[in-house]
Design a protein around this motif. Structure first.
Motif, short mmCIF file in Angstrom:
data_model
loop_
_atom_site.label_atom_id
_atom_site.label_comp_id
_atom_site.label_asym_id
_atom_site.label_seq_id
_atom_site.Cartn_x
_atom_site.Cartn_y
_atom_site.Cartn_z
N ASP A 90 30.67 29.37 14.18
CA ASP A 90 30.75 29.57 15.63
C ASP A 90 29.46 29.20 16.36
O ASP A 90 29.39 29.31 17.58
CB ASP A 90 31.15 31.02 15.95
CG ASP A 90 30.12 32.04 15.46
OD1 ASP A 90 29.04 31.63 14.97
OD2 ASP A 90 30.41 33.26 15.54
N SER A 136 30.66 23.66 10.16
CA SER A 136 31.59 24.66 10.66
C SER A 136 30.81 25.88 11.16
O SER A 136 29.58 25.91 11.11
CB SER A 136 32.58 25.07 9.56
OG SER A 136 31.90 25.66 8.47
N ASP A 193 25.97 28.05 22.37
CA ASP A 193 25.31 29.35 22.63
C ASP A 193 23.86 29.29 22.17
O ASP A 193 23.40 30.10 21.34
CB ASP A 193 26.04 30.49 21.91
CG ASP A 193 27.48 30.62 22.33
OD1 ASP A 193 27.77 30.46 23.52
OD2 ASP A 193 28.33 30.87 21.43
N ASN A 238 32.03 21.97 15.51
CA ASN A 238 32.54 21.70 14.17
C ASN A 238 32.94 20.24 14.04
O ASN A 238 33.57 19.66 14.94
CB ASN A 238 33.73 22.59 13.85
CG ASN A 238 33.35 24.05 13.67
OD1 ASN A 238 34.17 24.85 13.25
ND2 ASN A 238 32.13 24.42 13.99
N GLN A 269 26.21 29.91 12.00
CA GLN A 269 26.76 31.12 12.60
C GLN A 269 25.81 31.66 13.67
O GLN A 269 24.58 31.62 13.50
CB GLN A 269 26.96 32.20 11.53
CG GLN A 269 28.06 31.90 10.53
CD GLN A 269 29.44 31.93 11.14
OE1 GLN A 269 30.20 30.96 11.04
NE2 GLN A 269 29.78 33.02 11.82
N ASN A 270 26.39 32.19 14.74
CA ASN A 270 25.60 32.97 15.69
C ASN A 270 25.18 34.25 14.97
O ASN A 270 26.03 35.00 14.47
CB ASN A 270 26.41 33.29 16.94
CG ASN A 270 26.60 32.08 17.82
OD1 ASN A 270 25.73 31.21 17.90
ND2 ASN A 270 27.74 32.00 18.49
#
Length: 434
Positions: free
Chosen positions: A292, A290, A319, A296, A354-355
């Motif tokens: 960003d 999960s 990204d 996911n 995570q970013n």
């Protein structure tokens, strides 16, 4: 007035809707020879040897127990390699090349219900020990030791609260295999001679309550009930779950067994069912990717699967120009990892990608949010100051060892101070002084 923080965003609604992928295509499986509870280990197989599913391939050694290591695929032992485990430590892993046949070892045998009915406590303890069962909620504590308690037990608690954000493994288990959970609970009740079984789930998951209650209709001879408990964090903490589900207050530092109750994670009870009924160790776990920073995806995987394989299967990073923060486990109590060169273990059920967002800590504004929200009523900022001063006596006075590392103090801090990390440092300072 500052309110106590109890409700935090959990991000589970979207994750539970992800289609489940049963991933069995990993070309190589990796088995750690040591872990946090077992600092030593040895193998009982050699390079080039063919092993089968459920076969013992080594033993981890702790201070007062040993833990067998089982192959979760069939194939050839091809070597060793250092990998990161769920705790963020690099450990030496045995490598088995998957032949994709999944041949089961001769020692794995199904038992009849009549045979199981005649089992004694010693039989259940021995089965759990030989299967290497541990607490799958994250503790990794040997199941056979819990089953072997000398205390008089009245209640076995199946903890299905899973209160940390982003984790859905126990939810998936209870929705898909309620009968396996119930049978595992029954086996634990028999082993401990307990008359009552309680399954604790969050009251907002009424679909779970109904699902398990429907399954319980097939077991009218047992005193087992589903008890909905609070939706707050950290409701899943062992002592909090016991209090909410049974009304029994166990003081921190005391054993629940001394108060007539033994708690198990619901996945642990499913593993007990598999071990008793089918002679199997833990082979598979649910695992979700999960955050960003990556696509996911929800998986069911074999223990020993490299996590980078799952990332590739899911669709990889998004990204890619933005640096990533990798968290093994939940966002509140998980472990930050320097690499995705990770392997799945018994207690690993989630990777959050995570970013990365860079933020500086501000000075403490003495708002006391961390004190109000702490479930064990310690003083995080005072402990932080004692850590900075390396004051062991003050750390003892402040009871830093009571910290359950739930992460709430860091979560509520408006100055973005990583207070939970200071709690961990404080514990390490005390251990070094022992």
């Amino acid at each position: 007035m500052i309110a106590k923080t109890r409700i935090i965003p959990d991000g589970k609604k979207v994750l539970k809707k992800l289609p489940l992928v049963h991933y069995l295509e990993a070309p190589y499986l990796y088995y750690p020879m040591t872990n946090q509870r077992c600092p030593e280990g040895e193998t009982c197989v050699v390079f080039g040897q063919f092993v089968k599913v459920g076969e013992v391939i080594g033993t981890r050694k702790g201070a007062f127990f040993e833990q067998p290591i089982h192959a979760t695929v069939s194939g050839e032992v091809v070597g060793y390699e250092m990998k990161y485990d769920a705790s963020g430590q690099k450990v030496n892993c045995m490598i088995v090349k998957n032949d994709y046949k999944y041949e089961v070892h001769e020692s794995v045998k199904t038992r009849t219900d009549e045979e199981i009915l005649n089992f004694t406590k010693a039989d259940y303890v021995e089965i759990a020990k030989n299967a290497g069962l541990v607490g799958l909620g994250g503790s990794g504590f040997p199941t056979y030791i819990k089953l072997n308690t000398k205390a008089e037990i009245n209640i076995v608690l199946a903890n299905g609260v899973e209160c940390e954000p982003k984790l859905i493994s126990d939810y998936e288990l209870m929705m898909n295999y309620p009968d396996e959970l119930i049978n595992g609970l029954i086996y634990a009740m028999r082993a401990l001679n307990a008359k009552t079984g309680i399954i604790a789930v969050k009251k907002k998951y009424m679909e779970l309550v109904e699902r398990i209650n429907f399954a319980l209709n097939a077991y009218p001879e047992y005193d087992i009930q589903v008890v909905p408990v609070g939706n707050y964090y950290p409701q899943g903490w062992e002592l909090e779950a016991i209090k909410s589900a049974t009304g029994i207050v166990v003081p921190q530092g005391k054993l629940p067994a001394d108060y007539g109750v033994v708690p198990f994670n619901v996945s642990t009870l499913q593993s007990l069912f598999h071990a008793v009924k089918y002679g199997l160790p833990v082979l598979e776990r649910y695992f979700v990717i999960s955050g960003d920073g990556a696509v996911n995806k929800s998986f069911k995987i074999r223990i020993g699967t490299p996590i980078h394989n799952l990332l590739e299967k899911a669709g990889g990073y998004v990204d890619t120009h933005i640096p990533k923060t990798l968290i093994m486990g939940g966002p509140m109590m998980g472990t930050n990892l320097p690499s995705d060169d990770i392997i799945s273990t018994h207690t690993a059920t989630s990777l959050i990608v995570q970013n990365t967002v860079y933020s500086d800590e501000d000075p403490c504004i003495h708002c006391a949010s961390c004190v109000y929200s702490c479930p064990v009523q310690i003083q995080p900022v005072q402990i932080m100051n004692a850590v900075k001063a390396k004051d062991k006596d003050f750390l003892k006075t402040l009871s830093v060892n009571k910290c359950i590392e739930c992460g709430l103090c860091s979560f509520v801090c408006p100055s973005k101070i990583h207070l939970t990390d200071y709690m961990r440092q404080g514990k390490r300072i005390l251990r070094q002084g022992e």
